[in-house]
Design a protein around this motif. Sequence first.
Motif, PDB file in Angstrom:
ATOM      1  N   GLN A  97       0.810  -1.231   0.000  1.00 33.53           N
ATOM      2  CA  GLN A  97       0.000   0.000   0.000  1.00 33.53           C
ATOM      3  C   GLN A  97       0.836   1.271   0.000  1.00 33.53           C
ATOM      4  OE1 GLN A  97      -3.929  -0.179   1.733  1.00 33.53           O
ATOM      5  NE2 GLN A  97      -3.097  -1.579   3.272  1.00 33.53           N
ATOM      6  N   ASN A 143       1.579  -2.414  15.071  1.00 40.39           N
ATOM      7  CA  ASN A 143       2.617  -3.444  15.236  1.00 40.39           C
ATOM      8  C   ASN A 143       4.004  -2.857  15.424  1.00 40.39           C
ATOM      9  OD1 ASN A 143       0.723  -5.458  14.939  1.00 40.39           O
ATOM     10  ND2 ASN A 143       1.022  -5.660  12.735  1.00 40.39           N
ATOM     11  N   PRO A 163      -0.710 -10.162  16.996  1.00 44.11           N
ATOM     12  CA  PRO A 163      -0.731 -10.746  15.658  1.00 44.11           C
ATOM     13  C   PRO A 163       0.668 -11.142  15.190  1.00 44.11           C
ATOM     14  CG  PRO A 163      -1.143  -8.365  15.540  1.00 44.11           C
ATOM     15  CD  PRO A 163      -0.977  -8.705  16.987  1.00 44.11           C
ATOM     16  N   SER A 187      -1.929 -14.552  11.725  1.00 47.39           N
ATOM     17  CA  SER A 187      -2.468 -13.457  10.911  1.00 47.39           C
ATOM     18  C   SER A 187      -2.169 -13.635   9.425  1.00 47.39           C
ATOM     19  CB  SER A 187      -1.952 -12.128  11.467  1.00 47.39           C
ATOM     20  OG  SER A 187      -2.316 -12.007  12.819  1.00 47.39           O
ATOM     21  N   ALA A 188      -1.445 -12.676   8.814  1.00 51.21           N
ATOM     22  CA  ALA A 188      -1.174 -12.801   7.369  1.00 51.21           C
ATOM     23  C   ALA A 188      -0.393 -14.085   7.099  1.00 51.21           C
ATOM     24  CB  ALA A 188      -0.397 -11.590   6.891  1.00 51.21           C
ATOM     25  N   PHE A 212      -7.723 -14.071  11.453  1.00 49.96           N
ATOM     26  CA  PHE A 212      -8.544 -13.206  10.617  1.00 49.96           C
ATOM     27  C   PHE A 212      -9.352 -14.116   9.706  1.00 49.96           C
ATOM     28  CE2 PHE A 212      -5.155  -9.917  11.311  1.00 49.96           C
ATOM     29  CZ  PHE A 212      -5.987  -9.010  11.963  1.00 49.96           C
ATOM     30  N   LEU A 262      -6.142  -7.007   4.041  1.00 49.89           N
ATOM     31  CA  LEU A 262      -6.362  -5.616   3.622  1.00 49.89           C
ATOM     32  C   LEU A 262      -6.385  -5.572   2.104  1.00 49.89           C
ATOM     33  CD1 LEU A 262      -4.120  -3.797   6.255  1.00 49.89           C
ATOM     34  CD2 LEU A 262      -6.607  -3.837   6.168  1.00 49.89           C
ATOM     35  N   THR A 263      -5.290  -6.018   1.502  1.00 49.50           N
ATOM     36  CA  THR A 263      -5.243  -6.024   0.033  1.00 49.50           C
ATOM     37  C   THR A 263      -4.918  -7.411  -0.503  1.00 49.50           C
ATOM     38  OG1 THR A 263      -2.877  -5.516  -0.072  1.00 49.50           O
ATOM     39  CG2 THR A 263      -4.394  -3.632   0.050  1.00 49.50           C
ATOM     40  N   THR A 264      -4.452  -8.302   0.357  1.00 52.11           N
ATOM     41  CA  THR A 264      -4.049  -9.635  -0.104  1.00 52.11           C
ATOM     42  C   THR A 264      -5.059 -10.685   0.360  1.00 52.11           C
ATOM     43  OG1 THR A 264      -2.705 -10.040   1.859  1.00 52.11           O
ATOM     44  CG2 THR A 264      -1.596  -8.986   0.001  1.00 52.11           C
TER      45      THR A 264
HETATM   46  C1  DTB Z   1      -1.948  -7.302  11.384  1.00 50.26           C
HETATM   47  O1  DTB Z   1      -1.027  -7.536  12.197  1.00 50.26           O
HETATM   48  N1  DTB Z   1      -2.153  -7.982  10.263  1.00 50.26           N
HETATM   49  C2  DTB Z   1      -3.251  -7.428   9.509  1.00 50.26           C
HETATM   50  C3  DTB Z   1      -3.803  -6.362  10.495  1.00 50.26           C
HETATM   51  N2  DTB Z   1      -2.853  -6.356  11.535  1.00 50.26           N
HETATM   52  C4  DTB Z   1      -4.143  -5.020  10.034  1.00 50.26           C
HETATM   53  C5  DTB Z   1      -2.831  -6.889   8.184  1.00 50.26           C
HETATM   54  C6  DTB Z   1      -2.153  -7.895   7.319  1.00 50.26           C
HETATM   55  C7  DTB Z   1      -1.937  -7.245   6.010  1.00 50.26           C
HETATM   56  C8  DTB Z   1      -1.400  -8.183   4.980  1.00 50.26           C
HETATM   57  C9  DTB Z   1      -1.142  -7.507   3.688  1.00 50.26           C
HETATM   58  C10 DTB Z   1      -2.359  -6.948   3.007  1.00 50.26           C
HETATM   59  O2  DTB Z   1      -3.411  -7.633   2.935  1.00 50.26           O
HETATM   60  O3  DTB Z   1      -2.292  -5.827   2.484  1.00 50.26           O
END
Ligand code: DTB
Length: 348
Positions: free
Chosen positions: A97, A188, A255, A297-298, A320, A326-328
Motif C-alpha cells: 500500500q 505493530n 498478531p 495473521s497474514a 482473521f 487488507l489487500t491480499t
Molecule cells: C496485522 O497484524 N495484520 C493485519 C492487520 N494487523 C491489520 C494486516 C495484514 C496485512 C497483509 C497484507 C495486506 O493484505 O495488504
Amino acid sequence: MLESATKSSTVAAMPEAVVDTSNLTANLGKACSHEHATVNRWSVDEIVALFELPFSDLMYQAQTVHRANFDPNAVQVSTLLSIKTGGCSEDCGYCPQAARYHTEVENEPLMKLDDVLTAAQEAKDNGASRFCMGAAWRGPKQRDLEPVLKMIAEVKAMGLETCATLGMLKEGQAEQLKDAGLDYYNHNLDTDPEYYGDVISTRTYQDRLDTLDRVRSVDINVCSGGIIGMGESRNQRAGLLAQLANMERPPESVPINLLTQVEGTPLHGTEELDPFEFVRTIAAARITMPNSFVRLSAGRQGMTESTQALCFLAGANSIFYGEKLLTTGNPEAATDKQLFAKLGIHPL
Ligand code: DTB
Ligand code: SAM
Ligand code: SF4
C-alpha cells in the motif's frame, strides 16, 4: 539477573534428547502467575533458548501454558476491512500500500459509512466477534478521524467488538477513539529494533512505542505484534517477542504475520521461511505472553492445513476470517469453517 534467565541457560546447555521438566515448571509458573507484569520478564537469550528446544518439547511447553490459560479448542475470530486503501506516504518495505512502490494496489478514498456497515454486518453473520478497520495512513489527520469515529460507534452499536489500525496517533487522538467506543487498537512493532531500520525509515521504533503508550493510557486494548520471514535472524525474531513480552502490560492481542510477498515491494523475493520456524515463533509467543491472544495473521493462505493445525497446537488462538486481509488474500470463509470442524475448534 532475571529470575528465569538462569533456568533457561540450563535448557540451552542440555543434551537434545532430555526432556527439561524443570524449565517447563518454571515457564508454567510464569504462565499461571497473575503477579504484576514486571516479574514476567524475558531476556532475548531465554527466548532463543525456547526456539532451540527440540520441536516436541517446545510444543509441549506451549500447549501446557496454553491450556493453563485458555480453552485450547476456542479460537477468536476477527474480520478485517481496508477502509482506506493504498497511496500511503510511508516506506514499510513489506507493504503493497506504500505509494512509492509499484504494486497493483490503487489509491482509493475512505470508504463510505454505509458500505463499512454492510461489511460489518456480513462479518457478524459469518461469526466474527471483532471487526477491524484498517487505513493506509501514516496516521490519521483530524478531518480523516471524524468519519472513522462514526464508523467505530456504529459498528460497536451492532454488537461487534471494534478494532482500528490507522497508523501513528497524535496527542488527544486515542481519547477520541476511546470515546467513540473503540475496544482495540492495532499497531505493530513489526520486528526487532535492530532489524527495524532495514525495513522502514519513515517512522522510528520509538514512534511506534509512543503510539502504543497513548493507546494504553486511555485503556483501549492493545493489539501489537509483527511480521516474520522478512529476512530477520532467529535472534531478531526472539528480540521482537522480548519487546512485546516485556511491556509493562503485554498486548492483549499479538498478531504474528508471515510476510506475504508482494511483487513491487522491496521485500519481494526474500528467502521463504521454513514453516517449522514460523510455528516455533508462535509457540515462543504463547509461552512468553501466556495471557495474550496470539493471532495467526497474514500468510495463512499459503499455509497447509497441517501447518495451521500446528500453529493452533503451539497456542495460536485467534485468526482473521474472510477471504481478504487488507489487500491480499486469506482463506475462504467456507474453507476455514471446514478446518475448524476437522480440528474440533469452535469460534469464540
Ligand atoms: C496485522 O497484524 N495484520 C493485519 C492487520 N494487523 C491489520 C494486516 C495484514 C496485512 C497483509 C497484507 C495486506 O493484505 O495488504
Ligand atoms: N497504516 C497503518 C500502520 O502501518 O500502522 C495500518 C495498516 S498496516 C497495513 C498494518 C500492519 O499490517 C503492518 O504493521 C504490518 O505488520 C502488516 N502488514 C502489512 N503488509 C504486510 C505483508 N505484506 N505481509 C504481512 N504483514 C503485513
Ligand atoms: Fe503505510 Fe501502514 Fe503500509 Fe506502512 S504498513 S506503508 S504505514 S499502510
